[in-house]
Design an enzyme around this catalytic site. Structure first.
Site, PDB file in Angstrom:
ATOM      1  CE  LYS A  22     -28.602 -60.784  61.040  1.00  0.00           C
ATOM      2  NZ  LYS A  22     -28.184 -61.037  59.639  1.00  0.00           N
ATOM      3  CG  ASN A  23     -29.663 -57.885  58.251  1.00  0.00           C
ATOM      4  OD1 ASN A  23     -28.702 -58.560  58.634  1.00  0.00           O
ATOM      5  ND2 ASN A  23     -30.819 -58.427  57.914  1.00  0.00           N
ATOM      6  CB  CYS A 118     -26.919 -69.361  51.779  1.00  0.00           C
ATOM      7  SG  CYS A 118     -27.986 -68.799  53.119  1.00  0.00           S
ATOM      8  NE  ARG A 123     -28.639 -64.907  50.933  1.00  0.00           N
ATOM      9  CZ  ARG A 123     -28.487 -64.484  52.192  1.00  0.00           C
ATOM     10  NH1 ARG A 123     -28.395 -65.377  53.157  1.00  0.00           N
ATOM     11  NH2 ARG A 123     -28.430 -63.205  52.471  1.00  0.00           N
ATOM     12  CG  ASP A 309     -34.730 -61.176  56.898  1.00  0.00           C
ATOM     13  OD1 ASP A 309     -33.944 -60.217  56.928  1.00  0.00           O
ATOM     14  OD2 ASP A 309     -34.633 -62.112  56.086  1.00  0.00           O
ATOM     15  NE  ARG A 401     -24.778 -66.132  61.091  1.00  0.00           N
ATOM     16  CZ  ARG A 401     -24.536 -66.360  59.808  1.00  0.00           C
ATOM     17  NH1 ARG A 401     -24.764 -67.568  59.305  1.00  0.00           N
ATOM     18  NH2 ARG A 401     -24.096 -65.403  59.015  1.00  0.00           N
TER      19      ARG A 401
HETATM   20  C1  EPZ Z   1     -30.125 -59.064  52.995  1.00  0.00           C
HETATM   21  O1  EPZ Z   1     -29.477 -60.142  52.335  1.00  0.00           O
HETATM   22  C2  EPZ Z   1     -30.241 -59.483  54.460  1.00  0.00           C
HETATM   23  N1  EPZ Z   1     -28.923 -59.739  54.987  1.00  0.00           N
HETATM   24  C3  EPZ Z   1     -31.099 -60.749  54.558  1.00  0.00           C
HETATM   25  O2  EPZ Z   1     -31.285 -61.052  55.939  1.00  0.00           O
HETATM   26  C4  EPZ Z   1     -32.459 -60.491  53.953  1.00  0.00           C
HETATM   27  O3  EPZ Z   1     -33.204 -61.679  53.949  1.00  0.00           O
HETATM   28  C5  EPZ Z   1     -32.299 -59.999  52.497  1.00  0.00           C
HETATM   29  O4  EPZ Z   1     -31.444 -58.842  52.456  1.00  0.00           O
HETATM   30  C6  EPZ Z   1     -33.623 -59.609  51.881  1.00  0.00           C
HETATM   31  O5  EPZ Z   1     -34.280 -58.655  52.629  1.00  0.00           O
HETATM   32  C7  EPZ Z   1     -28.147 -58.689  55.359  1.00  0.00           C
HETATM   33  O6  EPZ Z   1     -28.480 -57.537  55.243  1.00  0.00           O
HETATM   34  C8  EPZ Z   1     -26.809 -59.030  55.926  1.00  0.00           C
HETATM   35  P1  EPZ Z   1     -30.614 -59.584  48.576  1.00  0.00           P
HETATM   36  P2  EPZ Z   1     -28.905 -59.976  50.843  1.00  0.00           P
HETATM   37  O7  EPZ Z   1     -29.349 -59.291  47.851  1.00  0.00           O
HETATM   38  O8  EPZ Z   1     -28.381 -58.610  50.668  1.00  0.00           O
HETATM   39  C9  EPZ Z   1     -30.913 -62.407  44.722  1.00  0.00           C
HETATM   40  C10 EPZ Z   1     -31.288 -62.348  57.899  1.00  0.00           C
HETATM   41  O9  EPZ Z   1     -32.060 -63.267  58.251  1.00  0.00           O
HETATM   42  N2  EPZ Z   1     -29.586 -61.869  44.348  1.00  0.00           N
HETATM   43  O10 EPZ Z   1     -31.595 -58.496  48.742  1.00  0.00           O
HETATM   44  O11 EPZ Z   1     -28.000 -61.112  50.590  1.00  0.00           O
HETATM   45  C11 EPZ Z   1     -30.851 -63.283  45.973  1.00  0.00           C
HETATM   46  O12 EPZ Z   1     -30.451 -64.586  45.678  1.00  0.00           O
HETATM   47  C12 EPZ Z   1     -30.770 -62.282  56.449  1.00  0.00           C
HETATM   48  O13 EPZ Z   1     -30.918 -61.443  58.650  1.00  0.00           O
HETATM   49  C13 EPZ Z   1     -29.039 -62.207  43.133  1.00  0.00           C
HETATM   50  O14 EPZ Z   1     -29.636 -62.956  42.344  1.00  0.00           O
HETATM   51  O15 EPZ Z   1     -30.254 -60.192  50.018  1.00  0.00           O
HETATM   52  C14 EPZ Z   1     -32.259 -63.173  46.518  1.00  0.00           C
HETATM   53  O16 EPZ Z   1     -33.080 -64.101  45.875  1.00  0.00           O
HETATM   54  C15 EPZ Z   1     -31.109 -63.500  55.664  1.00  0.00           C
HETATM   55  N3  EPZ Z   1     -27.808 -61.718  42.818  1.00  0.00           N
HETATM   56  C16 EPZ Z   1     -32.656 -61.750  46.138  1.00  0.00           C
HETATM   57  O17 EPZ Z   1     -31.768 -61.334  45.104  1.00  0.00           O
HETATM   58  C17 EPZ Z   1     -27.116 -60.864  43.661  1.00  0.00           C
HETATM   59  O18 EPZ Z   1     -26.002 -60.448  43.330  1.00  0.00           O
HETATM   60  C18 EPZ Z   1     -32.577 -60.749  47.288  1.00  0.00           C
HETATM   61  O19 EPZ Z   1     -31.305 -60.856  47.889  1.00  0.00           O
HETATM   62  C19 EPZ Z   1     -27.698 -60.519  44.880  1.00  0.00           C
HETATM   63  C20 EPZ Z   1     -28.947 -61.024  45.205  1.00  0.00           C
END
Ligand code: EPZ
Length: 423
Positions: A22-23, A118, A123, A309, A401
């Site tokens: 998915k991701n 979320c 996020r 995850d 999802r």
């Molecule tokens: C991706 O989300 C995945 N989703 C998530 O999977 C997964 O949990 C996550 O990466 C971490 O591995 C998809 O790929 C669609 P991040 P993403 O940006 O890209 C902070 C699932 O269950 N952050 O790596 O949104 C954020 O708040 C989902 O399939 C900022 O502060 O995750 C978090 O604490 C859930 N500012 C950390 O970084 C930003 O602009 C990591 O988030 C972006 C992120």
């Protein structure tokens, strides 16, 4: 709203095929915006999130056809005629933000709704925006939307230093940089297999990229990208989830398409807990005999660390372990909402901030429980497989999802599970 009824039914045996990720698919699909030629994805998962991304791309003017029972996505964004990603679609799925970079790089302007809140954490998307500003973009936030404009002549190569590792921000920056003038360097980039898969697809489209899978990615911008066909990488989170089924129930299950390198840190923890893992040519076999799993501590981290995850699913296993384990969630600030539901099934869990202390119990008891997010929902199903009696998991729209054919896949290895359509 449908629910899922699970009845503990002892050891499992058989094979489960693992779908495309998915991701990975959610970032590969927006990449179609980077070229006027067709991009075809094979091994695509059949999930509601993929349908949401399809709707989003179609709303921007892209053509997306679903072929071969949904496993092939034939896309073409020759005629993008709308540059606004609407709140009504974006609010359903945060990954919608991944159209921002490609649209801006392609046509020099884009308007994308901010994703909003979320269940698992605040996020924010500030890192996505900072990365695009480093490529010369001008960004204004107005009425809940990001209004983005590239400088005259398009985005410019630049240096992006991420203060923390973000999968999504790395993906947006990587896609945008492929068409930026000059060289872009992304420092402290995410190293997830989904990023590697995206880079490999972009390279097939003619992009010049080095270093994916490491913390530093270098991109030489090109004038245009061409079409390609690309197989979506195996879903390592679905893989890990189904590896936990024989771990929690006992038995022997072969996961078709599984590769240890996609989830090494997770495999190491499972083996430390006393579960046997064998790597075959194109699958992984997981066995657990009568031995009770042992408690192990877990800390979630960006790849190659233990994936956040799989934290909820691992907690379900630790609920039945011998001893006490501590799970530390370091990625998201609110990702223990499955704990109170597992406690309803007789688990002993104490949550203090980002730490959950789990004292294993001999056996869980079936109960009605509620899914709160995607990974929490499947952790409750895993717990139900090992529990005495019936467990009813409600709000399974969360599950749809990210997991295709859960009932069919688990039934095929001997689980007693069915979906109950609400009247
Ligand atoms: C991706 O989300 C995945 N989703 C998530 O999977 C997964 O949990 C996550 O990466 C971490 O591995 C998809 O790929 C669609 P991040 P993403 O940006 O890209 C902070 C699932 O269950 N952050 O790596 O949104 C954020 O708040 C989902 O399939 C900022 O502060 O995750 C978090 O604490 C859930 N500012 C950390 O970084 C930003 O602009 C990591 O988030 C972006 C992120």
């Amino acid at each position: 709203m449908d629910s899922i009824l699970v009845t503990g039914n002892g050891p499992l045996k058989g094979q489960i095929p693992i779908a495309g990720a998915k991701n990975a698919c959610l970032t590969l699909m927006p990449a179609t915006m980077l070229s006027e030629e067709p991009l075809t994805l094979t091994n695509a998962p059949r999930l509601s999130d993929i349908r949401t991304m399809t709707t989003l791309l179609q709303s921007l003017g892209a053509e997306v056809s679903t072929l071969q029972d949904g496993q092939v996505l034939a896309m073409s964004s020759h005629d993008i005629n709308n540059h606004t990603a609407d709140y009504d679609i974006v609010r359903k799925m945060r990954a919608s933000i991944l159209v921002l970079g490609p649209m801006l790089a392609r046509d020099g302007h884009a308007v994308v709704s901010l994703p909003g809140g979320c269940a698992i954490g605040a996020r924010p998307v500030d890192l996505h925006l900072k990365a695009l500003e480093a490529l010369g973009a001008q960004l204004d936030l107005k009425d809940g939307y990001v209004h983005a404009k590239a400088p005259l002549g398009g985005l410019k190569g630049g240096v992006i230093d991420f203060p923390l590792v973000s999968v999504g921000a790395t993906e947006n920056a990587l896609m945008a940089a492929t068409l930026a003038k000059g060289t872009t360097i992304i420092n402290n980039a995410a190293r997830e297999p989904e990023i590697v898969d995206l880079a490999q697809c972009l390279r097939k489209m003619g992009a010049q990229i080095e270093g994916e899978g490491t913390s530093t990615i270098t991109i030489q911008g090109v004038d245009r990208l061409h079409g390609a066909t690309h197989p979506v990488v195996t879903d390592r989170i679905e893989l890990g989830t189904y590896m936990l089924a024989p771990a929690i129930c006992g038995g022997e299950v072969e996961l078709l398409g599984g590769k240890r390198s996609l989830i090494e840190a997770f495999c190491n923890k499972l083996e430390a807990a006393g579960v046997e893992i064998t790597e075959n040519e194109n699958s992984l076999t997981v066995r657990r005999g009568d031995n009770r799993v042992k408690a192990v501590d877990v800390v979630t981290e960006p790849f190659p660390g233990f994936p956040t995850d799989l934290q909820a699913q691992m907690m379900a296993l630790m609920c039945t372990a011998e001893g006490t384990s501590v799970l530390e969630e370091k990625i998201f600030e609110n990702r223990f909402m499955h704990a109170p539901e597992l406690i309803r099934m007789g688990a002993q869990i104490d949550v203090q901030g980002g730490h959950a202390t789990v004292t294993g119990v001999e056996g869980l008891k079936g109960a009605p429980v509620m899914a709160t997010d995607l990974r929490a929902s499947v952790s409750l199903i895993l717990a139900g497989l090992a529990a005495e009696g019936e467990t009813t998991v409600s709000r399974v729209y969360h599950l749809d999802r990210g997991y295709e054919h859960v009932v069919r896949k688990l039934s095929s290895v001997g689980a007693k599970i069915e979906r109950i359509q609400e009247q």
